[in-house]
Design an enzyme around this catalytic site. Structure first.
Site, PDB file in Angstrom:
ATOM      1  N   HIS A   1      -3.556   7.112   2.033  1.00 14.75           N
ATOM      2  CA  HIS A   1      -3.889   5.779   1.521  1.00 14.75           C
ATOM      3  C   HIS A   1      -5.283   5.424   2.025  1.00 14.75           C
ATOM      4  CE1 HIS A   1      -3.878   1.644   0.536  1.00 14.75           C
ATOM      5  NE2 HIS A   1      -3.791   1.240   1.791  1.00 14.75           N
TER       6      HIS A   1
ATOM      7  N   ASN B   1     -10.041  -0.222  -1.061  1.00  9.90           N
ATOM      8  CA  ASN B   1      -8.580  -0.132  -0.993  1.00  9.90           C
ATOM      9  C   ASN B   1      -7.994  -0.736  -2.279  1.00  9.90           C
ATOM     10  OD1 ASN B   1      -5.869  -0.385  -0.429  1.00  9.90           O
ATOM     11  ND2 ASN B   1      -6.154  -1.294   1.606  1.00  9.90           N
TER      12      ASN B   1
ATOM     13  N   CYS C   1       0.827  -1.222   0.000  1.00 12.84           N
ATOM     14  CA  CYS C   1       0.000   0.000   0.000  1.00 12.84           C
ATOM     15  C   CYS C   1       0.855   1.263   0.000  1.00 12.84           C
ATOM     16  CB  CYS C   1      -0.948  -0.011   1.186  1.00 12.84           C
ATOM     17  SG  CYS C   1      -2.164  -1.325   1.036  1.00 12.84           S
TER      18      CYS C   1
HETATM   19  O1  UT7 Z   1      -4.033  -1.230   3.397  1.00 17.35           O
HETATM   20  C1  UT7 Z   1      -3.181  -2.057   4.095  1.00 17.35           C
HETATM   21  C2  UT7 Z   1      -3.268  -1.840   5.544  1.00 17.35           C
HETATM   22  N1  UT7 Z   1      -4.510  -2.353   6.035  1.00 17.35           N
HETATM   23  C3  UT7 Z   1      -5.209  -1.655   6.899  1.00 17.35           C
HETATM   24  O2  UT7 Z   1      -4.834  -0.566   7.269  1.00 17.35           O
HETATM   25  C4  UT7 Z   1      -6.457  -2.306   7.434  1.00 17.35           C
HETATM   26  C5  UT7 Z   1      -6.486  -2.234   8.921  1.00 17.35           C
HETATM   27  N2  UT7 Z   1      -7.621  -2.937   9.542  1.00 17.35           N
HETATM   28  C6  UT7 Z   1      -8.901  -2.527   9.384  1.00 17.35           C
HETATM   29  O3  UT7 Z   1      -9.193  -1.650   8.610  1.00 17.35           O
HETATM   30  C7  UT7 Z   1      -9.935  -3.155  10.275  1.00 17.35           C
HETATM   31  O4  UT7 Z   1      -9.305  -3.898  11.279  1.00 17.35           O
HETATM   32  C8  UT7 Z   1     -10.953  -4.068   9.533  1.00 17.35           C
HETATM   33  C9  UT7 Z   1     -11.877  -3.225   8.700  1.00 17.35           C
HETATM   34  C10 UT7 Z   1     -10.226  -5.058   8.667  1.00 17.35           C
HETATM   35  C11 UT7 Z   1     -11.813  -4.813  10.549  1.00 17.35           C
HETATM   36  O5  UT7 Z   1     -12.468  -3.881  11.412  1.00 17.35           O
HETATM   37  P1  UT7 Z   1     -12.430  -4.076  12.990  1.00 17.35           P
HETATM   38  O6  UT7 Z   1     -13.216  -2.988  13.575  1.00 17.35           O
HETATM   39  O7  UT7 Z   1     -10.977  -4.174  13.392  1.00 17.35           O
HETATM   40  O8  UT7 Z   1     -13.187  -5.419  13.172  1.00 17.35           O
HETATM   41  P2  UT7 Z   1     -12.689  -6.761  13.859  1.00 17.35           P
HETATM   42  O9  UT7 Z   1     -11.734  -7.483  12.988  1.00 17.35           O
HETATM   43  O10 UT7 Z   1     -12.273  -6.450  15.274  1.00 17.35           O
HETATM   44  O11 UT7 Z   1     -14.019  -7.546  13.934  1.00 17.35           O
HETATM   45  C12 UT7 Z   1     -15.114  -7.121  14.755  1.00 17.35           C
HETATM   46  C13 UT7 Z   1     -16.240  -8.110  14.583  1.00 17.35           C
HETATM   47  C14 UT7 Z   1     -15.782  -9.554  14.728  1.00 17.35           C
HETATM   48  O12 UT7 Z   1     -16.825 -10.272  15.333  1.00 17.35           O
HETATM   49  P3  UT7 Z   1     -16.757 -10.620  16.902  1.00 17.35           P
HETATM   50  O13 UT7 Z   1     -15.545 -11.439  17.058  1.00 17.35           O
HETATM   51  O14 UT7 Z   1     -16.676  -9.288  17.597  1.00 17.35           O
HETATM   52  O15 UT7 Z   1     -18.039 -11.342  17.121  1.00 17.35           O
HETATM   53  C15 UT7 Z   1     -15.614 -10.028  13.296  1.00 17.35           C
HETATM   54  O16 UT7 Z   1     -15.786 -11.425  13.188  1.00 17.35           O
HETATM   55  O17 UT7 Z   1     -16.760  -8.008  13.249  1.00 17.35           O
HETATM   56  C16 UT7 Z   1     -16.728  -9.289  12.621  1.00 17.35           C
HETATM   57  N3  UT7 Z   1     -16.491  -9.106  11.199  1.00 17.35           N
HETATM   58  C17 UT7 Z   1     -17.460  -8.833  10.317  1.00 17.35           C
HETATM   59  N4  UT7 Z   1     -18.782  -8.686  10.458  1.00 17.35           N
HETATM   60  C18 UT7 Z   1     -19.505  -8.410   9.362  1.00 17.35           C
HETATM   61  C19 UT7 Z   1     -15.308  -9.123  10.542  1.00 17.35           C
HETATM   62  N5  UT7 Z   1     -15.509  -8.904   9.238  1.00 17.35           N
HETATM   63  C20 UT7 Z   1     -16.830  -8.715   9.078  1.00 17.35           C
HETATM   64  C21 UT7 Z   1     -17.638  -8.435   7.970  1.00 17.35           C
HETATM   65  N6  UT7 Z   1     -18.967  -8.280   8.154  1.00 17.35           N
HETATM   66  N7  UT7 Z   1     -17.132  -8.287   6.726  1.00 17.35           N
END
Ligand code: UT7
Length: 336
Positions: free
Chosen positions: A255, A285, A114
């Site tokens: 980004h 992204n 990225c």
């Molecule tokens: O570009 C390269 C660098 N990358 C980045 O900068 C990305 C950095 N990370 C992020 O942007 C975020 O961490 C994500 C968008 C990938 C995820 O968001 P989050 O707020 O960190 O969510 P999480 O992974 O903590 O998940 C929260 C909950 C989980 O459920 P439980 O365990 O709380 O029951 C996940 O299983 O959301 C669930 N979840 C989803 N729910 C609905 C994860 N993905 C999804 C989804 N739809 N697509």
């Protein structure tokens, strides 16, 4: 002696026409539009149905050349930032060189995930500053859909395909162009964002395919924590190094990984949201393409002015991250 500086003299972008909406993803994985929009800021992304990353690059270059009417044979160097090259080799830069007919250019691919476009911009600028070249083409392009597992809701909602291109030339005025940059990498972050299969470590085998090793993997939560700090810190650092306050910066070009990371960076810089380029809602992204895609759209809309201070910032796999300060020199398209 005054320094020979590199400046952006043309921009262009290409987004393939096929749109993949959150509603469509709801039918593919267990997710919903509300979760995707509130957690990431993405509403839809583009998908290249046929062709490869070189086609995204060529689309962006052609748009760019429609504005800066140089002969394509004047281009001396082509740098393509990508994590989804058409093939391991030949480089996508070679494929692009042939497709556009840049018969006097040499070039190479740059793998910076990225941060790839920022890395490539800084590398390209060195050729200009040293006097080695006067027309360097820098492209960020990724066909992320080629390495996304559309059964993995953690990643498939985030990414899209796109390309952006800029032309670097020597600045007529040394006060304009790429003024400063800070680039970083930390390989210990490699465990959190990667694609394990296909390289020399894990060559393609039936087993590697069965283990889904040819798709990208991300531990989103772990990456989020470092990205939010990394991008904000380096953006604040570039402002500090150049004695800039929020009011001195016209645009932040972040980004586009997550709207929450973008907001945190803008807050840290003391920037109002109106000064932040955001198109993650429409493209998701696009990895190496996010920054030139923003620059090109904003320029086309006539929102960039000569003399504006613009901060570019990124964070991505590696980990890689960085920021650059540009004093914009390209006239608004409505005036040129
Ligand atoms: O570009 C390269 C660098 N990358 C980045 O900068 C990305 C950095 N990370 C992020 O942007 C975020 O961490 C994500 C968008 C990938 C995820 O968001 P989050 O707020 O960190 O969510 P999480 O992974 O903590 O998940 C929260 C909950 C989980 O459920 P439980 O365990 O709380 O029951 C996940 O299983 O959301 C669930 N979840 C989803 N729910 C609905 C994860 N993905 C999804 C989804 N739809 N697509």
């Amino acid at each position: 002696m005054t320094k020979r500086r590199a400046t952006i003299t043309a921009v262009g972008h290409y987004a393939p026409p096929k749109v993949l909406t959150n509603a469509e993803l709801e039918k593919m994985v267990d997710t919903n539009d509300e979760w995707i929009r509130t957690r990431t800021g993405v509403s839809e992304r583009r998908i290249l149905e046929q062709g490869a990353t070189s086609d995204l690059a060529v689309g962006a270059i052609q748009k760019m050349l429609a504005h800066r009417k140089i002969e394509v044979t004047e281009i001396e160097i082509i740098i393509i930032a990508t994590v989804t090259p058409d093939m391991f080799f030949p480089s996508t830069a070679c494929v692009v060189q042939d497709k556009i007919g840049a018969s006097n250019a040499w070039g190479f691919d740059l793998s910076g995930a990225c941060s790839g476009f920022l890395y490539a911009l800084v590398v390209g600028a060195q050729f200009i500053e040293s006097g080695t070249a006067s027309k360097v083409l820098v492209v960020g392009a990724d066909k992320m859909s080629s390495i996304i597992d559309y059964t993995d809701r953690n990643t498939c909602i985030l990414f899209g395909d796109g390309g952006g291109a800029v032309l670097l030339e020597p600045s007529e005025d040394p006060d304009y162009g790429l003024l400063d940059h800070r680039m970083y990498c930390d390989g210990s972050g490699g465990a959190f964002l990667y694609m394990k299969g296909g390289g020399s470590l894990n060559p393609s085998t039936h087993e590697s395919i069965d283990k889904r090793m040819h798709y990208m993997y991300q531990d989103g939560k772990a990456v989020f924590k470092v990205a939010v700090k990394g991008m904000a810190d380096v953006s604040a650092e570039i402002m500090q190094r150049n004695n800039l306050k929020g009011e001195d910066v016209a645009w932040l070009v972040p980004h586009q990984a997550n709207l929450r990371i973008i907001d945190a960076t803008a807050d840290r810089m003391g920037l109002d949201r109106s000064k932040v380029m955001i198109n993650i809602d429409r493209y998701g992204n696009t990895t190496a393409a996010t920054i030139p895609l923003c620059l090109s759209e904003w320029w086309l809309e006539g929102k960039l002015r000569k003399g504006q201070n613009i901060v570019l910032a990124s964070f991505g796999a590696g980990y890689t991250w960085g920021a650059a300060l540009i004093k914009w020199s390209l006239e608004n398209p409505t005036q040129s």
